[in-house]
Design a protein around this motif. Structure first.
Motif, mmCIF file in Angstrom:
data_model
loop_
_atom_site.group_PDB
_atom_site.id
_atom_site.type_symbol
_atom_site.label_atom_id
_atom_site.label_comp_id
_atom_site.label_asym_id
_atom_site.label_seq_id
_atom_site.Cartn_x
_atom_site.Cartn_y
_atom_site.Cartn_z
ATOM 1 N N ASP A 39 0.870 -1.229 -0.212
ATOM 2 C CA ASP A 39 -0.088 0.050 0.002
ATOM 3 C C ASP A 39 0.751 1.445 0.108
ATOM 4 O O ASP A 39 1.827 1.466 0.788
ATOM 5 C CB ASP A 39 -0.805 0.026 1.309
ATOM 6 C CG ASP A 39 -1.809 1.060 0.919
ATOM 7 O OD1 ASP A 39 -1.980 1.976 0.432
ATOM 8 O OD2 ASP A 39 -2.859 1.175 2.050
ATOM 9 N N GLU A 41 0.174 3.904 0.960
ATOM 10 C CA GLU A 41 -0.283 4.640 2.248
ATOM 11 C C GLU A 41 0.350 3.997 3.339
ATOM 12 O O GLU A 41 -0.067 3.102 3.695
ATOM 13 C CB GLU A 41 -1.629 4.885 2.318
ATOM 14 C CG GLU A 41 -2.433 5.721 1.263
ATOM 15 C CD GLU A 41 -1.894 7.126 1.294
ATOM 16 O OE1 GLU A 41 -1.785 7.706 2.449
ATOM 17 O OE2 GLU A 41 -1.753 7.895 0.129
ATOM 18 N N THR A 71 8.122 8.843 1.208
ATOM 19 C CA THR A 71 7.606 8.478 2.652
ATOM 20 C C THR A 71 8.416 7.444 3.136
ATOM 21 O O THR A 71 8.428 7.703 4.523
ATOM 22 C CB THR A 71 5.980 7.891 2.242
ATOM 23 O OG1 THR A 71 5.173 8.764 1.641
ATOM 24 C CG2 THR A 71 5.436 7.302 3.389
#
Length: 382
Positions: A39, A41, A71
């Protein structure tokens, strides 16, 4: 505790077809565990120090990859392995360029490689390395706290290629963070510094102090390591203060307990003076004082020579202790003390007469002054 990414991957090329695509400069990152993330996220389950595997199965095109990498870097992940194939057909140049710029290790493996096999292998390596580091750390801790049994613990060190006859130095590190938590990033950075030397070392913790025992490090290598640890404070904004104390550099395994004791007491000097790093070998006369096991002897000497003046300052709101320290640093020269404080010689003589009266010490001889100098040094240590 963790394992260096380069060591973790050293056999992965011919076993799994792993290639380093970008960020080779970050292969010294420390890996604490392995995760598979599909994912884009990324959740809060990442704490930093992970090696991430991904197939890209949850994404329809390559647009997700660059934000994903950003990220992971923000999460202090150690590296990323992409399983190229039907979902990741190629790695965009902008991703490769960014990983090179950030020294973030980006690797790939062919689709035929089973991530489950590779991650199991890597996890086993991490566990075995952690067990080895724990065994070494516990052995060194036992030698420190049970020196009478040193001979019993030497085989563990020898089986891990430690040189029993070489020098051992204790480096104590205390890291204060802005949020009060232990900084794992700081510990990983310290381990990277140690691994970069390519020699043997061990680690154990006492309260909030991390104790690193260096085996066969030269004085230059030890100083380079200490300075590297101290400089972490400038490179990591989450770190408030780093204190580093280095014991005697040329100690042997049989004096490790004494080396640890001295290094621990150096923290008194560090905290009182707010200075770091502090080396035992550079402390001058304080080296002799630190070697005194009975602190009551030092406290008694301090009381006999300076306590009267300290109590006088406390009761009268004066600072004759500060004046006397300054005067002694000026080698007992009234003229130099006057120049140092920008006052008249008569003022220095007046204050000096008062100090002599309170202490009952005329400071006429070298020994009279030496007692006071030693007492001030003791004040830093107790």
């Amino acid at each position: 505790m963790a394992i260096m990414l380069r060591k973790l991957c050293e056999k992965a090329n011919y076993l799994y077809g792993l290639r380093i695509v970008a960020g080779n400069g970050g292969m010294t990152n420390m890996v604490q565990w392995v995760h598979t993330v599909e994912d884009s996220e990324v959740g809060d389950f990442l704490h930093g120090g992970e090696l991430i595997f991904s197939t890209g199965i949850a994404n329809k095109n390559d647009d997700w990859l660059l934000p994903f990498v950003r990220t992971l870097i923000d999460k202090n992940v150690s590296g990323l392995v992409l399983n190229t194939g039907p979902y990741i057909t190629s790695i965009p140049k902008e991703v490769i360029d960014y990983c090179n710029e950030m020294n973030f290790p980006l690797m790939d493996i062919p689709w035929k490689t089973r991530i489950v096999d590779m991650s199991r292998d890597f996890c086993n390596q991490i566990i075995l390395n952690e067990k080895k580091e724990e065994d070494i750390g516990q052995t060194l801790r036992n030698i420190v706290f049970f020196p009478q049994d040193t001979e019993k613990y030497l085989p563990v060190l020898e089986s891990n290629d430690f040189d029993i006859n070489a020098n051992y130095c204790v480096i104590a590190v205390m890291v204060e963070t802005n949020n009060g938590d232990l900084s794992y990033r700081a510990e990983d950075a310290i381990e990277r510094l140690l691994y970069s030397v390519g020699k043997h070392w061990g680690f154990f913790r006492v309260d909030k102090v991390n104790c690193y025992v260096l085996n066969d490090f030269t004085e230059a290598e030890t100083e380079q390591f200490v300075n590297g640890v101290q400089n972490l404070q400038n490179s990591d904004r989450t770190l408030e203060t780093i204190y580093v104390a280095a014991g005697f550099l040329n100690g042997k395994i049989y004096s490790l307990a004494k080396n640890y004791q001295i290094t621990s007491r150096l923290f008194s000097v560090i905290k009182k003076n707010r200075i770091s790093p502090v080396y035992y070998d550079k402390l001058g006369i304080k080296k002799l004082l630190l070697a005194v096991d009975d602190l009551q002897i030092l406290k008694g000497f301090y009381k006999d020579n300076l306590m009267k003046l300290k109590l006088y300052d406390r009761e009268n709101g004066t600072d004759y202790m500060g004046f006397l320290k300054m005067y002694l640093k000026c080698d007992g020269s009234v003229q130099r003390a006057a120049e140092e404080t920008f006052v008249h010689r008569n003022t220095i003589n007046y204050q000096l007469a008062k100090v002599k009266k309170v202490l009952g010490n005329e400071m006429k001889t070298f020994e009279d002054k030496l007692k006071l100098i030693i007492a001030f040094d003791i004040e830093d240590l107790i």
